[in-house]
Design a protein around this motif. Structure first.
Motif, PDB file in Angstrom:
ATOM      1  N   VAL A 284       0.842  -1.198   0.000  1.00 24.58           N
ATOM      2  CA  VAL A 284       0.000   0.000   0.000  1.00 24.58           C
ATOM      3  C   VAL A 284       0.877   1.247   0.000  1.00 24.58           C
ATOM      4  CG1 VAL A 284      -2.059  -1.020   1.032  1.00 24.58           C
ATOM      5  CG2 VAL A 284      -0.253  -0.126   2.528  1.00 24.58           C
ATOM      6  N   LEU A 285       2.134   1.098   0.435  1.00 26.41           N
ATOM      7  CA  LEU A 285       3.054   2.241   0.376  1.00 26.41           C
ATOM      8  C   LEU A 285       3.622   2.432  -1.031  1.00 26.41           C
ATOM      9  CD1 LEU A 285       4.898   2.199   3.802  1.00 26.41           C
ATOM     10  CD2 LEU A 285       2.753   3.273   3.126  1.00 26.41           C
ATOM     11  N   SER A 286       3.098   1.697  -2.006  1.00 23.98           N
ATOM     12  CA  SER A 286       3.313   2.050  -3.404  1.00 23.98           C
ATOM     13  C   SER A 286       2.410   3.223  -3.786  1.00 23.98           C
ATOM     14  CB  SER A 286       2.985   0.859  -4.316  1.00 23.98           C
ATOM     15  OG  SER A 286       3.854  -0.217  -4.080  1.00 23.98           O
ATOM     16  N   PHE A 287       1.441   3.538  -2.908  1.00 21.53           N
ATOM     17  CA  PHE A 287       0.475   4.608  -3.168  1.00 21.53           C
ATOM     18  C   PHE A 287       0.512   5.697  -2.110  1.00 21.53           C
ATOM     19  CE2 PHE A 287      -1.177   0.489  -4.541  1.00 21.53           C
ATOM     20  CZ  PHE A 287      -1.391   0.713  -5.888  1.00 21.53           C
ATOM     21  N   GLN A 288       1.076   5.397  -0.948  1.00 22.79           N
ATOM     22  CA  GLN A 288       1.095   6.338   0.158  1.00 22.79           C
ATOM     23  C   GLN A 288       2.532   6.583   0.611  1.00 22.79           C
ATOM     24  OE1 GLN A 288      -1.547   4.079   2.846  1.00 22.79           O
ATOM     25  NE2 GLN A 288      -3.085   5.652   2.522  1.00 22.79           N
ATOM     26  N   GLY A 289       2.695   7.488   1.575  1.00 22.04           N
ATOM     27  CA  GLY A 289       4.039   7.835   2.022  1.00 22.04           C
ATOM     28  C   GLY A 289       4.528   7.080   3.220  1.00 22.04           C
ATOM     29  N   GLY A 290       3.595   6.597   4.048  1.00 19.10           N
ATOM     30  CA  GLY A 290       4.021   5.905   5.254  1.00 19.10           C
ATOM     31  C   GLY A 290       4.646   6.849   6.265  1.00 19.10           C
ATOM     32  N   ILE A 291       5.167   6.289   7.336  1.00 18.24           N
ATOM     33  CA  ILE A 291       5.801   7.056   8.403  1.00 18.24           C
ATOM     34  C   ILE A 291       7.120   6.392   8.757  1.00 18.24           C
ATOM     35  CG2 ILE A 291       5.602   7.868  10.797  1.00 18.24           C
ATOM     36  CD1 ILE A 291       2.562   7.728  10.469  1.00 18.24           C
ATOM     37  N   LEU A 292       8.210   7.130   8.701  1.00 23.74           N
ATOM     38  CA  LEU A 292       9.535   6.680   9.124  1.00 23.74           C
ATOM     39  C   LEU A 292      10.111   5.576   8.237  1.00 23.74           C
ATOM     40  CD1 LEU A 292       8.976   6.517  13.013  1.00 23.74           C
ATOM     41  CD2 LEU A 292       9.762   8.460  11.636  1.00 23.74           C
ATOM     42  N   VAL A 293       9.642   5.467   7.003  1.00 22.65           N
ATOM     43  CA  VAL A 293      10.140   4.416   6.096  1.00 22.65           C
ATOM     44  C   VAL A 293      10.417   4.986   4.698  1.00 22.65           C
ATOM     45  CG1 VAL A 293       9.195   2.399   7.273  1.00 22.65           C
ATOM     46  CG2 VAL A 293       7.721   3.723   5.742  1.00 22.65           C
ATOM     47  N   PRO A 294      11.281   5.998   4.589  1.00 27.50           N
ATOM     48  CA  PRO A 294      11.482   6.637   3.292  1.00 27.50           C
ATOM     49  C   PRO A 294      12.036   5.703   2.226  1.00 27.50           C
ATOM     50  CG  PRO A 294      13.136   7.387   4.876  1.00 27.50           C
ATOM     51  CD  PRO A 294      12.096   6.638   5.645  1.00 27.50           C
ATOM     52  N   ALA A 295      12.993   4.854   2.566  1.00 28.22           N
ATOM     53  CA  ALA A 295      13.583   3.961   1.567  1.00 28.22           C
ATOM     54  C   ALA A 295      12.574   2.894   1.142  1.00 28.22           C
ATOM     55  CB  ALA A 295      14.855   3.309   2.119  1.00 28.22           C
ATOM     56  N   TYR A 296      11.875   2.323   2.093  1.00 24.30           N
ATOM     57  CA  TYR A 296      10.874   1.304   1.773  1.00 24.30           C
ATOM     58  C   TYR A 296       9.795   1.881   0.866  1.00 24.30           C
ATOM     59  CZ  TYR A 296       7.473  -2.454   2.505  1.00 24.30           C
ATOM     60  OH  TYR A 296       6.592  -3.486   2.318  1.00 24.30           O
ATOM     61  N   THR A 297       9.314   3.074   1.214  1.00 25.32           N
ATOM     62  CA  THR A 297       8.287   3.715   0.401  1.00 25.32           C
ATOM     63  C   THR A 297       8.790   3.985  -1.003  1.00 25.32           C
ATOM     64  OG1 THR A 297       7.287   4.731   2.356  1.00 25.32           O
ATOM     65  CG2 THR A 297       6.802   5.740   0.225  1.00 25.32           C
ATOM     66  N   ALA A 298       9.993   4.516  -1.120  1.00 24.91           N
ATOM     67  CA  ALA A 298      10.556   4.790  -2.452  1.00 24.91           C
ATOM     68  C   ALA A 298      10.691   3.507  -3.260  1.00 24.91           C
ATOM     69  CB  ALA A 298      11.910   5.474  -2.305  1.00 24.91           C
ATOM     70  N   SER A 299      11.146   2.441  -2.611  1.00 20.27           N
ATOM     71  CA  SER A 299      11.333   1.172  -3.328  1.00 20.27           C
ATOM     72  C   SER A 299      10.011   0.597  -3.796  1.00 20.27           C
ATOM     73  CB  SER A 299      12.064   0.158  -2.438  1.00 20.27           C
ATOM     74  OG  SER A 299      11.248  -0.329  -1.390  1.00 20.27           O
ATOM     75  N   LYS A 300       8.973   0.703  -2.982  1.00 22.54           N
ATOM     76  CA  LYS A 300       7.689   0.117  -3.358  1.00 22.54           C
ATOM     77  C   LYS A 300       6.954   0.966  -4.405  1.00 22.54           C
ATOM     78  CE  LYS A 300       8.029  -3.580  -0.887  1.00 22.54           C
ATOM     79  NZ  LYS A 300       8.128  -4.921  -1.514  1.00 22.54           N
ATOM     80  N   HIS A 301       7.136   2.275  -4.384  1.00 19.11           N
ATOM     81  CA  HIS A 301       6.646   3.081  -5.505  1.00 19.11           C
ATOM     82  C   HIS A 301       7.333   2.647  -6.799  1.00 19.11           C
ATOM     83  CE1 HIS A 301       4.540   5.816  -2.810  1.00 19.11           C
ATOM     84  NE2 HIS A 301       4.172   6.554  -3.835  1.00 19.11           N
ATOM     85  N   ALA A 302       8.630   2.396  -6.715  1.00 21.05           N
ATOM     86  CA  ALA A 302       9.383   1.993  -7.899  1.00 21.05           C
ATOM     87  C   ALA A 302       8.924   0.620  -8.398  1.00 21.05           C
ATOM     88  CB  ALA A 302      10.878   1.973  -7.589  1.00 21.05           C
ATOM     89  N   VAL A 303       8.616  -0.296  -7.491  1.00 17.83           N
ATOM     90  CA  VAL A 303       8.148  -1.621  -7.901  1.00 17.83           C
ATOM     91  C   VAL A 303       6.837  -1.503  -8.674  1.00 17.83           C
ATOM     92  CG1 VAL A 303       7.208  -3.802  -7.020  1.00 17.83           C
ATOM     93  CG2 VAL A 303       9.363  -2.909  -6.120  1.00 17.83           C
TER      94      VAL A 303
END
Length: 256
Positions: free
Chosen positions: A149-168
């Protein structure tokens, strides 16, 4: 449609699936579900501790094989799978392996950023490229990425994870654009908040746990088995005309 026709639509008999990060959680649930649908399964992990998943797959009556490969080194991902590809026809690839590192963005360490991106994105791409080549030659194959779901949202305290999942999610669409006409379907599953090792810290925090659970319309955290049905669908003939889709399985989180 007859029952036999429906069974054929979702049958994976005669197929071999490669599942990364298959030791626990979502990866384990997907590996077992694919086996239950008739597939032989190659279990990929970085530690020699796949015994539980091996046992669960064996109980379905399907063949299993374990491959040890550390996806933290993206340059080794494609090279490390070449021996397997010489011996096995991989019909289904599930890119489930992933890691998460939590910290405020202003304090985020360079090492943590690259560790997450290496496993979640870089190794995923190079492994996919290697496995896709014979699929494209055969003009048949299924590739499933595990997004979030963080392929669509920003999340909290997980900048690298969020960036990676948007990229996926973006990569899923880019590969589908290139490979759909060549008989290879590329799709992704975006799990919501699922009870796995990656979410253990959140579930142990009483405030965060309650805030997350109360926001989910289904009223509970997801379980790894909740993702398995979506994986069987995307791996089966039932999804032959599904391309570049990110299938959200989140208990309604994004609808809230």
């Amino acid at each position: 449609m007859s029952r036999n026709g429906l069974e054929r639509m979702f049958s994976l008999s005669g197929k071999t699936a490669l599942v990364t990060g298959a030791r626990t959680g979502i990866g384990q649930a997907i590996a077992v579900a694919l086996a239950e649908a008739g597939a032989d399964v190659v279990l990929l992990g970085h530690q020699d501790n796949m015994q539980e998943t091996e046992r669960l797959v064996a109980e379905t009556g399907r063949r299993h094989r374990t491959v040890l490969l550390d996806l933290a080194d993206p340059s080794a991902a494609a090279a490390g799978v070449q021996g397997l590809l010489a011996e096995e026809r991989i019909d289904i690839l599930v890119n489930n392996a992933g890691i998460i590192r939590r910290a405020p963005a202003v304090q985020y360490r360079e090492r943590d950023w690259y560790d997450v991106m290496n496993v979640n994105l870089h190794a995923l791409f190079w492994l996919t490229q290697a496995v896709a080549k014979p699929m494209l030659e055969r003009r048949q194959g299924k590739i499933i990425h595990i997004a979030s779901v963080l392929s669509f949202q920003g999340g909290i305290l997980v900048p690298a994870y969020t960036a990676s999942k948007h990229a996926v999610a973006g990569l899923t669409k880019a590969l589908a654009n290139e490979w759909a006409a060549l008989g290879v379907q590329v799709n992704a599953i975006a799990p919501g908040y699922v009870a796995t090792n990656n979410t253990e810290a959140l579930r142990k925090d009483p405030d965060r746990n309650e805030a997350i659970r109360s926001r989910i319309p289904a009223g509970r955290w997801g379980e790894p088995a909740d993702i398995a049905g979506a994986a069987v669908f995307l791996a089966s003939p039932a999804s032959d005309y599904v391309n570049g889709h990110v299938l959200v399985v989140d208990g309604g989180w994004l609808a809230r």
